[in-house]
Write a protein that holds these residues in place. Structure first.
Motif, mmCIF file in Angstrom:
data_model
loop_
_atom_site.group_PDB
_atom_site.id
_atom_site.type_symbol
_atom_site.label_atom_id
_atom_site.label_comp_id
_atom_site.label_asym_id
_atom_site.label_seq_id
_atom_site.Cartn_x
_atom_site.Cartn_y
_atom_site.Cartn_z
ATOM 1 N N ALA A 1 0.790 -1.246 0.000
ATOM 2 C CA ALA A 1 0.000 0.000 0.000
ATOM 3 C C ALA A 1 0.814 1.284 0.000
ATOM 4 C CB ALA A 1 -0.984 0.026 1.173
ATOM 5 N N ILE A 2 2.107 1.219 -0.278
ATOM 6 C CA ILE A 2 2.913 2.439 -0.322
ATOM 7 C C ILE A 2 3.943 2.356 -1.437
ATOM 8 C CG2 ILE A 2 4.558 1.549 1.384
ATOM 9 C CD1 ILE A 2 4.957 4.434 2.352
ATOM 10 N N ASN A 3 4.211 3.506 -2.050
ATOM 11 C CA ASN A 3 5.312 3.628 -2.998
ATOM 12 C C ASN A 3 6.127 4.847 -2.619
ATOM 13 O OD1 ASN A 3 6.735 2.838 -5.490
ATOM 14 N ND2 ASN A 3 6.076 4.856 -6.202
ATOM 15 N N THR A 4 7.358 4.629 -2.197
ATOM 16 C CA THR A 4 8.245 5.731 -1.833
ATOM 17 C C THR A 4 9.120 6.098 -3.025
ATOM 18 O OG1 THR A 4 9.931 4.220 -0.967
ATOM 19 C CG2 THR A 4 8.284 5.045 0.592
ATOM 20 N N THR B 1 3.995 1.675 7.369
ATOM 21 C CA THR B 1 3.426 2.252 6.147
ATOM 22 C C THR B 1 2.706 3.556 6.471
ATOM 23 O OG1 THR B 1 3.203 0.088 5.108
ATOM 24 C CG2 THR B 1 1.809 1.860 4.267
ATOM 25 N N ARG B 2 1.896 3.537 7.497
ATOM 26 C CA ARG B 2 1.171 4.744 7.897
ATOM 27 C C ARG B 2 2.138 5.857 8.301
ATOM 28 N NH1 ARG B 2 -0.983 6.995 12.787
ATOM 29 N NH2 ARG B 2 -2.904 8.171 12.407
ATOM 30 N N GLN B 3 3.193 5.512 9.023
ATOM 31 C CA GLN B 3 4.164 6.505 9.467
ATOM 32 C C GLN B 3 4.798 7.227 8.274
ATOM 33 O OE1 GLN B 3 5.226 7.241 12.842
ATOM 34 N NE2 GLN B 3 3.335 6.157 13.315
ATOM 35 N N LEU B 4 5.169 6.469 7.249
ATOM 36 C CA LEU B 4 5.829 7.048 6.075
ATOM 37 C C LEU B 4 4.866 7.862 5.225
ATOM 38 C CD1 LEU B 4 7.978 3.929 5.211
ATOM 39 C CD2 LEU B 4 8.897 6.154 5.890
ATOM 40 N N ILE B 5 3.648 7.359 5.043
ATOM 41 C CA ILE B 5 2.657 8.102 4.259
ATOM 42 C C ILE B 5 2.297 9.403 4.965
ATOM 43 C CG2 ILE B 5 0.261 8.093 3.443
ATOM 44 C CD1 ILE B 5 0.544 5.115 2.908
ATOM 45 N N GLN B 6 2.103 9.339 6.261
ATOM 46 C CA GLN B 6 1.714 10.525 7.032
ATOM 47 C C GLN B 6 2.812 11.579 7.041
ATOM 48 O OE1 GLN B 6 0.672 9.789 11.204
ATOM 49 N NE2 GLN B 6 -1.212 10.960 10.865
ATOM 50 N N ALA B 7 4.067 11.147 6.901
ATOM 51 C CA ALA B 7 5.190 12.080 6.852
ATOM 52 C C ALA B 7 5.389 12.670 5.461
ATOM 53 C CB ALA B 7 6.477 11.378 7.302
ATOM 54 N N GLY B 8 4.577 12.231 4.490
ATOM 55 C CA GLY B 8 4.717 12.729 3.130
ATOM 56 C C GLY B 8 5.907 12.141 2.402
ATOM 57 N N LEU B 9 6.316 10.934 2.791
ATOM 58 C CA LEU B 9 7.486 10.295 2.192
ATOM 59 C C LEU B 9 7.125 9.111 1.301
ATOM 60 C CD1 LEU B 9 9.892 10.464 5.257
ATOM 61 C CD2 LEU B 9 9.938 11.885 3.191
ATOM 62 N N GLY B 10 5.834 8.984 0.992
ATOM 63 C CA GLY B 10 5.388 7.929 0.097
ATOM 64 C C GLY B 10 3.958 8.145 -0.314
ATOM 65 N N PHE B 11 3.600 7.608 -1.483
ATOM 66 C CA PHE B 11 2.226 7.678 -1.980
ATOM 67 C C PHE B 11 1.460 6.437 -1.538
ATOM 68 C CE2 PHE B 11 4.406 10.345 -5.127
ATOM 69 C CZ PHE B 11 3.554 11.435 -5.169
ATOM 70 N N HIS B 12 0.213 6.624 -1.183
ATOM 71 C CA HIS B 12 -0.661 5.491 -0.917
ATOM 72 C C HIS B 12 -1.038 4.870 -2.254
ATOM 73 C CE1 HIS B 12 -4.930 3.992 0.202
ATOM 74 N NE2 HIS B 12 -4.048 3.022 0.328
ATOM 75 N N ILE B 13 -0.827 3.582 -2.401
ATOM 76 C CA ILE B 13 -1.181 2.883 -3.624
ATOM 77 C C ILE B 13 -2.133 1.736 -3.294
ATOM 78 C CG2 ILE B 13 0.932 3.480 -4.856
ATOM 79 C CD1 ILE B 13 1.954 0.644 -4.160
ATOM 80 N N VAL B 14 -2.944 1.367 -4.258
ATOM 81 C CA VAL B 14 -3.925 0.297 -4.073
ATOM 82 C C VAL B 14 -3.756 -0.709 -5.201
ATOM 83 C CG1 VAL B 14 -6.352 -0.289 -3.814
ATOM 84 C CG2 VAL B 14 -5.510 1.924 -2.992
#
Length: 264
Positions: A61-64, A123-136
């Motif tokens: 669920a994340i792409n950095t 995953t949530r930590q990185l997405i919330q920091a703006g360091l990755g896109f949420h992907i589905v």
């Protein structure tokens, strides 16, 4: 910019659907139980690590941003994402994994949602920091709503990649033959075609969205309903037969739907 009543209804329906159709999860993105405990050996980038047992783990669920590889330079914030993961794992390299529907990706890497010993979702930590896109990527949809909320928070607060021009949507007309990899793209659906396995949405010349028929059950609308709409989408662009393509497998990969009832 003036939006028509039809445009507003389309957008309202789409985002209302997102709120009710995505499975609800705990605000912290925590599962009821874990499936496996592992130890991290090496951090490759913000979303991929190797484990002490030799397996490679790709976070679901994340792409950095991509680090430098071969002839490609590093993308902005690629090192920042890796460093943030190193900080999060500095005290304890133990991870608790929650599996989703698929346990391996097409490269043979292990797929899972990773958690620290204190319960924090990496995953949530990185997405919330703006360091990755949420992907589905169906059928891996656990905690989808929670990750979506984390990204919305990062966007509202202009964190990390959400403040950089490099990650703004590119218009489909501006894409060149070498523009492959993960990207956000916008454009008007000028034509809809159909093959045996998919629907094809052309966004100008040389770029098409591929909607697999096998994934049609995830969409609350038909491919035909998107004709003449302007879309903003995210995903991996690849080249095939001289044309750029992107797979569109879930409606959460569509950031915006606007019809042509717009005047500037």
């Amino acid at each position: 910019m003036v939006f028509s009543k039809r445009t507003l209804l389309t957008a309202s329906f789409f985002y209302a659907w997102l709120l009710v159709a995505i499975p609800a999860q705990a605000a912290e993105c925590r599962p009821a139980q874990y499936d496996e405990q592992v130890s991290v050996e090496k951090i490759f980038d913000g979303d991929t690590v190797s484990l002490t047992d030799g397996r490679h783990l790709r976070f679901i669920a994340i792409n950095t941003p991509e680090r430098a590889r071969d002839s490609r330079p590093a993308q902005p914030l690629a090192e920042a994402a890796k460093q943030q993961l190193e900080i999060l794992l500095a005290a304890d390299r133990t991870l608790h994994l929650r599996y989703d529907e698929e346990r391996k990706d097409r490269h043979g890497r292990l797929l899972a949602h990773p958690f620290l010993s204190d319960g924090r979702n990496l995953t949530r930590q990185l997405i919330q920091a703006g360091l990755g896109f949420h992907i589905v990527v169906p059928p891996n949809l656990l905690m989808l709503d929670c990750y979506h909320q984390a990204e919305q928070q990062a966007r509202r607060q202009h964190r990390g990649l959400w403040q950089l021009a490099a990650y703004r949507p590119r218009h489909a007309r501006q894409l060149g033959s070498k523009d492959t990899g993960f990207m956000r793209v916008s454009g008007r659906v000028s034509r809809i075609g159909e093959s045996r396995t998919a629907y094809w949405l052309n966004l100008g010349r040389g770029f098409a969205l591929r909607m697999p028929k096998a994934d049609s059950g995830y969409f609350p609308f038909s491919a035909d309903s998107l004709n003449n709409k302007t879309l903003t989408v995210r995903g991996w662009i690849y080249s095939r037969r001289g044309e750029l393509r992107m797979n569109l497998r879930h409606p959460a990969s569509i950031e915006k739907i606007v019809d042509n009832g717009i005047s500037d």
